[in-house]
Design a protein around this motif. Structure first.
Motif, PDB file in Angstrom:
ATOM      1  N   HIS A  93      42.020  23.757  42.294  1.00  0.00           N
ATOM      2  CA  HIS A  93      40.833  23.431  43.090  1.00  0.00           C
ATOM      3  C   HIS A  93      41.157  23.497  44.578  1.00  0.00           C
ATOM      4  O   HIS A  93      40.393  24.059  45.371  1.00  0.00           O
ATOM      5  CB  HIS A  93      40.324  22.029  42.738  1.00  0.00           C
ATOM      6  N   ILE A  94      42.274  22.903  44.964  1.00  0.00           N
ATOM      7  CA  ILE A  94      42.657  22.887  46.376  1.00  0.00           C
ATOM      8  C   ILE A  94      42.919  24.304  46.874  1.00  0.00           C
ATOM      9  O   ILE A  94      42.525  24.669  47.994  1.00  0.00           O
ATOM     10  CB  ILE A  94      43.900  21.993  46.582  1.00  0.00           C
ATOM     11  N   GLU A  95      43.568  25.129  46.042  1.00  0.00           N
ATOM     12  CA  GLU A  95      43.856  26.510  46.438  1.00  0.00           C
ATOM     13  C   GLU A  95      42.563  27.306  46.641  1.00  0.00           C
ATOM     14  O   GLU A  95      42.429  28.073  47.610  1.00  0.00           O
ATOM     15  CB  GLU A  95      44.719  27.170  45.365  1.00  0.00           C
ATOM     16  N   LYS A  96      41.598  27.131  45.745  1.00  0.00           N
ATOM     17  CA  LYS A  96      40.316  27.825  45.889  1.00  0.00           C
ATOM     18  C   LYS A  96      39.558  27.345  47.119  1.00  0.00           C
ATOM     19  O   LYS A  96      38.973  28.155  47.850  1.00  0.00           O
ATOM     20  CB  LYS A  96      39.466  27.609  44.637  1.00  0.00           C
ATOM     21  N   LEU A  97      39.566  26.035  47.346  1.00  0.00           N
ATOM     22  CA  LEU A  97      38.901  25.501  48.534  1.00  0.00           C
ATOM     23  C   LEU A  97      39.543  26.039  49.801  1.00  0.00           C
ATOM     24  O   LEU A  97      38.841  26.374  50.778  1.00  0.00           O
ATOM     25  CB  LEU A  97      38.973  23.969  48.525  1.00  0.00           C
ATOM     26  N   ASN A  98      40.863  26.117  49.796  1.00  0.00           N
ATOM     27  CA  ASN A  98      41.579  26.622  50.967  1.00  0.00           C
ATOM     28  C   ASN A  98      41.201  28.074  51.247  1.00  0.00           C
ATOM     29  O   ASN A  98      40.982  28.462  52.405  1.00  0.00           O
ATOM     30  CB  ASN A  98      43.080  26.492  50.734  1.00  0.00           C
ATOM     31  N   ALA A  99      41.109  28.889  50.185  1.00  0.00           N
ATOM     32  CA  ALA A  99      40.742  30.297  50.359  1.00  0.00           C
ATOM     33  C   ALA A  99      39.321  30.434  50.884  1.00  0.00           C
ATOM     34  O   ALA A  99      39.046  31.259  51.772  1.00  0.00           O
ATOM     35  CB  ALA A  99      40.891  31.038  49.028  1.00  0.00           C
ATOM     36  N   CYS A 100      38.401  29.636  50.361  1.00  0.00           N
ATOM     37  CA  CYS A 100      37.001  29.711  50.797  1.00  0.00           C
ATOM     38  C   CYS A 100      36.833  29.269  52.246  1.00  0.00           C
ATOM     39  O   CYS A 100      36.116  29.905  53.028  1.00  0.00           O
ATOM     40  CB  CYS A 100      36.125  28.860  49.885  1.00  0.00           C
ATOM     41  N   THR A 101      37.474  28.183  52.610  1.00  0.00           N
ATOM     42  CA  THR A 101      37.340  27.687  53.986  1.00  0.00           C
ATOM     43  C   THR A 101      37.982  28.650  54.988  1.00  0.00           C
ATOM     44  O   THR A 101      37.513  28.793  56.115  1.00  0.00           O
ATOM     45  CB  THR A 101      37.975  26.297  54.134  1.00  0.00           C
ATOM     46  N   LYS A 102      39.054  29.334  54.577  1.00  0.00           N
ATOM     47  CA  LYS A 102      39.662  30.326  55.463  1.00  0.00           C
ATOM     48  C   LYS A 102      38.713  31.494  55.696  1.00  0.00           C
ATOM     49  O   LYS A 102      38.652  32.043  56.803  1.00  0.00           O
ATOM     50  CB  LYS A 102      40.974  30.836  54.868  1.00  0.00           C
ATOM     51  N   LYS A 248      36.865  35.934  41.006  1.00  0.00           N
ATOM     52  CA  LYS A 248      37.428  35.255  42.168  1.00  0.00           C
ATOM     53  C   LYS A 248      36.338  34.497  42.911  1.00  0.00           C
ATOM     54  O   LYS A 248      35.289  35.058  43.246  1.00  0.00           O
ATOM     55  CB  LYS A 248      38.105  36.255  43.113  1.00  0.00           C
ATOM     56  N   VAL A 249      36.614  33.230  43.162  1.00  0.00           N
ATOM     57  CA  VAL A 249      35.651  32.380  43.851  1.00  0.00           C
ATOM     58  C   VAL A 249      35.660  32.713  45.345  1.00  0.00           C
ATOM     59  O   VAL A 249      36.721  32.857  45.957  1.00  0.00           O
ATOM     60  CB  VAL A 249      35.993  30.891  43.643  1.00  0.00           C
ATOM     61  N   GLY A 250      34.472  32.848  45.930  1.00  0.00           N
ATOM     62  CA  GLY A 250      34.364  33.065  47.374  1.00  0.00           C
ATOM     63  C   GLY A 250      34.574  34.491  47.813  1.00  0.00           C
ATOM     64  O   GLY A 250      34.613  34.763  49.015  1.00  0.00           O
ATOM     65  N   VAL A 251      34.701  35.452  46.874  1.00  0.00           N
ATOM     66  CA  VAL A 251      34.891  36.863  47.222  1.00  0.00           C
ATOM     67  C   VAL A 251      33.620  37.623  46.863  1.00  0.00           C
ATOM     68  O   VAL A 251      33.220  37.645  45.694  1.00  0.00           O
ATOM     69  CB  VAL A 251      36.101  37.468  46.474  1.00  0.00           C
ATOM     70  N   TYR A 252      32.987  38.240  47.880  1.00  0.00           N
ATOM     71  CA  TYR A 252      31.724  38.923  47.650  1.00  0.00           C
ATOM     72  C   TYR A 252      31.720  40.341  48.212  1.00  0.00           C
ATOM     73  O   TYR A 252      30.663  40.954  48.363  1.00  0.00           O
ATOM     74  CB  TYR A 252      30.574  38.113  48.249  1.00  0.00           C
ATOM     75  N   LEU A 253      32.868  40.905  48.516  1.00  0.00           N
ATOM     76  CA  LEU A 253      32.960  42.277  48.985  1.00  0.00           C
ATOM     77  C   LEU A 253      32.600  43.225  47.844  1.00  0.00           C
ATOM     78  O   LEU A 253      33.202  43.174  46.768  1.00  0.00           O
ATOM     79  CB  LEU A 253      34.376  42.577  49.484  1.00  0.00           C
ATOM     80  N   GLN A 254      31.627  44.091  48.092  1.00  0.00           N
ATOM     81  CA  GLN A 254      31.198  45.048  47.073  1.00  0.00           C
ATOM     82  C   GLN A 254      31.961  46.357  47.256  1.00  0.00           C
ATOM     83  O   GLN A 254      31.908  46.972  48.311  1.00  0.00           O
ATOM     84  CB  GLN A 254      29.694  45.297  47.177  1.00  0.00           C
ATOM     85  N   VAL A 255      32.681  46.757  46.196  1.00  0.00           N
ATOM     86  CA  VAL A 255      33.448  47.997  46.223  1.00  0.00           C
ATOM     87  C   VAL A 255      32.735  49.028  45.359  1.00  0.00           C
ATOM     88  O   VAL A 255      32.361  48.751  44.218  1.00  0.00           O
ATOM     89  CB  VAL A 255      34.884  47.778  45.714  1.00  0.00           C
ATOM     90  N   GLU A 256      32.532  50.224  45.930  1.00  0.00           N
ATOM     91  CA  GLU A 256      31.889  51.297  45.180  1.00  0.00           C
ATOM     92  C   GLU A 256      32.799  52.521  45.210  1.00  0.00           C
ATOM     93  O   GLU A 256      33.278  52.926  46.276  1.00  0.00           O
ATOM     94  CB  GLU A 256      30.518  51.637  45.776  1.00  0.00           C
ATOM     95  N   LEU A 257      33.042  53.098  44.037  1.00  0.00           N
ATOM     96  CA  LEU A 257      33.910  54.261  43.919  1.00  0.00           C
ATOM     97  C   LEU A 257      33.054  55.526  43.969  1.00  0.00           C
ATOM     98  O   LEU A 257      32.117  55.685  43.184  1.00  0.00           O
ATOM     99  CB  LEU A 257      34.699  54.200  42.613  1.00  0.00           C
ATOM    100  N   VAL A 258      33.416  56.436  44.881  1.00  0.00           N
ATOM    101  CA  VAL A 258      32.609  57.638  45.111  1.00  0.00           C
ATOM    102  C   VAL A 258      33.474  58.880  44.903  1.00  0.00           C
ATOM    103  O   VAL A 258      34.404  59.129  45.693  1.00  0.00           O
ATOM    104  CB  VAL A 258      32.029  57.646  46.546  1.00  0.00           C
ATOM    105  N   PRO A 259      33.236  59.667  43.865  1.00  0.00           N
ATOM    106  CA  PRO A 259      33.980  60.919  43.687  1.00  0.00           C
ATOM    107  C   PRO A 259      33.496  61.983  44.674  1.00  0.00           C
ATOM    108  O   PRO A 259      32.289  62.154  44.882  1.00  0.00           O
ATOM    109  CB  PRO A 259      33.672  61.310  42.241  1.00  0.00           C
ATOM    110  N   THR A 260      34.438  62.674  45.300  1.00  0.00           N
ATOM    111  CA  THR A 260      34.080  63.665  46.328  1.00  0.00           C
ATOM    112  C   THR A 260      34.119  65.095  45.818  1.00  0.00           C
ATOM    113  O   THR A 260      34.070  66.040  46.607  1.00  0.00           O
ATOM    114  CB  THR A 260      35.032  63.531  47.532  1.00  0.00           C
ATOM    115  N   ASP A 261      34.269  65.274  44.512  1.00  0.00           N
ATOM    116  CA  ASP A 261      34.267  66.638  43.984  1.00  0.00           C
ATOM    117  C   ASP A 261      32.856  67.015  43.543  1.00  0.00           C
ATOM    118  O   ASP A 261      31.932  66.187  43.575  1.00  0.00           O
ATOM    119  CB  ASP A 261      35.238  66.753  42.806  1.00  0.00           C
ATOM    120  N   GLY A 262      32.688  68.235  43.130  1.00  0.00           N
ATOM    121  CA  GLY A 262      31.406  68.680  42.587  1.00  0.00           C
ATOM    122  C   GLY A 262      30.295  68.689  43.620  1.00  0.00           C
ATOM    123  O   GLY A 262      30.424  69.234  44.719  1.00  0.00           O
TER     124      GLY A 262
END
Length: 565
Positions: A93-102, A248-262
């Motif tokens: 709990h403390i580790e997750k709180l620390n990550a979120c507050t950072k 992962k708690v407090g992580v909201y970065l959206q990653v999208e994979l885009v193929p550059t061929d074709g």
């Protein structure tokens, strides 16, 4: 024997903490139990911290949780009921709180940008701009190089790479700082075209985790053209390891994979995918920050609830009555049932099944000089007067050999008995002491340590002849009886008491009868009769003789002529 010893120890353990009053049938705490309860820290300070936690701002939560956790850790005294939660749940709990507050305290250092940042390591950029293998005029990866060139030309995309090949290892920090400085909410990352795995490389995992700590960044598009022969669709569904926010708690970065061929076109990609992400970036970032605040509140409430439960258990321990403690140790009740289950489920350790008695071999015994005597039968003297040995006879010292064998077997019996006693103590009495000590919010180990401290302190401060001194002597006796090493010694003593007659009767009797100069079962019969009488079996001599007749006959036939080895 073991069951009786366990029962005896169980009863004596209760007397360490509770006893009957002299004047009636009511139960009361022993002086040691009262001393133990008086030295237990109260929950008031922890209550204050829990109230403070409920009113705390997000930036204050971690420090208050750490202080509350330290109070719980000290107050628990390694209580087994809370051990796993204090070692795992609360620190998590403390580790997750620390990550979120950072993350909340990692803002943009510059004004938010209206464009996207093209994040490309120097080595990737170099591979796209270098000449072909044979020095031709184009790039070694023309399709990807064309995509890179088109993205560079776009007015809505800024390019950030490591300054040079000597600083390639600093790219991750450079990219992170660039995002914060330029206020870019959307990033475009280009992989090396010759990468041979769909999953992120180790340095790419670190890159993703670093970017995820910037809550104002909302999207990361990863561009790559799979070059493997077994091409598959490159998405988060097929390669979930790119999904940095999953689980992962407090992580909201959206990653999208885009193929550059074709059919990939840089202009279409920017217009249909990147521009909408940039346009919605501010709204998405605000929602992400609100979600992080919500996560902090949720984790804080879980932590606060755990502290409240801990306080409740502490108060129950402090308010436990001696009668309730005694009732818990009666048949069918909590502690007694625990004792019965531990005893019932006790299994013989594997070592004891494989352990066999090591019996000295005949060849070994024959080589021990103390077990044989060499005698000269006669001398033959020549005419010159010098005598020589004519015949030498070896005589077995059977009793010495049997005494040696007796001690060897007795030592192995003692060793095995001690091993079994130690195993039983660890599997039955250690958990039982933890259960009993849990009533005082401590572990069995801490209970015995506190008892030792109490006895030593009282032995030096009270008159041994006074009533208080007699009570201390009783506590010393009870402490010694509950000690692991003494438990082992008591069990070994019981085993030796029971097995000594059997060892004596089967090993000590000599086969050789000096009176008849041959083998005889007389000593065996005599010793077995004595062994039976030692254990309370007074069978008539004739009945005993009948039981041994067949064995005696076989022994007589097997040892003629007599040979000790």
């Amino acid at each position: 024997c073991m069951e009786e010893l366990l029962e005896f120890t169980f009863v004596m353990t209760e007397r360490i903490l509770a006893k009957k009053r002299n004047d009636d049938s009511q139960w009361e705490w022993t002086k040691f139990a009262k001393w133990l309860k008086s030295n237990s820290g109260g929950p008031n300070e922890l209550k204050a911290k829990n109230m403070q936690l409920g009113k705390a701002e997000s930036t204050e939560v971690v420090d208050i949780c750490k202080e509350a956790y330290e109070l719980m850790r000290i107050a628990s005294n390694s209580n087994p009921q809370w051990k796993s939660r204090l070692e795992r749940d609360f620190p998590e709990h403390i580790e997750k709180l620390n990550a979120c507050t950072k993350r909340l305290s990692t803002p943009f250092t510059g004004s938010p940008s209206a464009g996207a940042a093209l994040l490309i390591p120097h080595s990737v950029k170099e591979s796209l701009t270098s000449k072909g293998m044979f020095g031709g005029g184009g790039s070694a990866f023309p399709e990807t190089a064309s995509v890179f060139a088109d993205l560079q030309k776009s007015s809505g995309v800024s390019v950030q790479d490591a300054p040079g090949p000597n600083q390639e290892d600093q790219f991750i920090q450079h990219a992170f700082d660039y995002i914060a400085r330029t206020g870019s909410r959307v990033g475009i990352y280009m992989r090396r075209p010759d990468t041979q795995t769909y999953d992120p490389l180790d340095r790419e995992k670190i890159f993703l985790e670093k970017l995820a700590t910037q809550p104002n960044m909302t999207h990361l598009f990863v561009l790559w053209s799979p070059s493997q022969s077994d091409k598959k669709k490159w998405t988060l569904e097929t390669t979930p390891k790119w999904n940095i926010s999953k689980g992962k708690v407090g992580v909201y970065l959206q990653v999208e994979l885009v193929p550059t061929d074709g059919p990939f076109k840089a202009d279409t990609f920017l217009k249909d995918v990147v521009v909408p992400a940039v346009r919605d970036g501010e709204t998405t970032a605000k929602a992400n920050l609100a979600n992080i605040e919500r996560d902090i509140t949720s984790i804080k409430n879980d932590f606060k609830g755990g502290v409240a439960e801990f306080i409740e258990q502490m108060e129950l321990a402090l308010n436990l009555s001696p009668m309730a403690f005694h009732n818990a140790m009666t048949p069918g009740q909590e502690i007694r049932k625990d004792m019965d289950n531990l005893t019932k489920n006790l299994k013989v350790p594997k070592r004891s099944k494989d352990l066999k008695f090591q019996i000295p071999s005949k060849s070994f015994l024959a080589q021990v000089p103390e077990f044989t005597d060499r005698a000269i039968d006669r001398l033959r003297g020549p005419e010159d007067g010098e005598g020589t040995e004519d015949v030498a006879v070896e005589i077995c010292q059977e009793l010495l050999a049997r005494a040696f064998l007796f001690n060897v077997m007795l030592g192995q019996v003692m060793s095995m008995a001690r091993f079994l006693a130690r195993h039983t103590y660890e599997k039955v009495l250690d958990p039982l002491l933890d259960n009993i000590a849990g009533k005082f919010f401590m572990s069995g180990k801490d209970l015995m340590s506190s008892l030792k401290e109490y006895v030593i302190s009282k032995e030096t401060s009270v008159d041994s002849e006074a009533p208080a001194g007699m009570e201390v002597r009783k506590m010393r006796l009870l402490m010694d009886m509950a000690d692991k090493s003494n438990f082992e010694h008591m069990y070994v003593g019981c085993v030796i008491y029971m097995l000594m007659p059997a060892l004596y009767a089967t090993i000590i009797p000599c086969v050789y009868n000096p009176d008849s100069a041959g083998a005889s079962d007389e000593a065996f019969r005599y010793n077995i009769a004595r062994a039976r009488s030692m254990v309370g079996d007074h069978d008539p001599w004739d009945q005993l003789q009948s039981l041994l007749s067949q064995a005696s006959q076989r022994a007589s036939e097997a040892i003629r002529p007599y040979s000790p080895f």
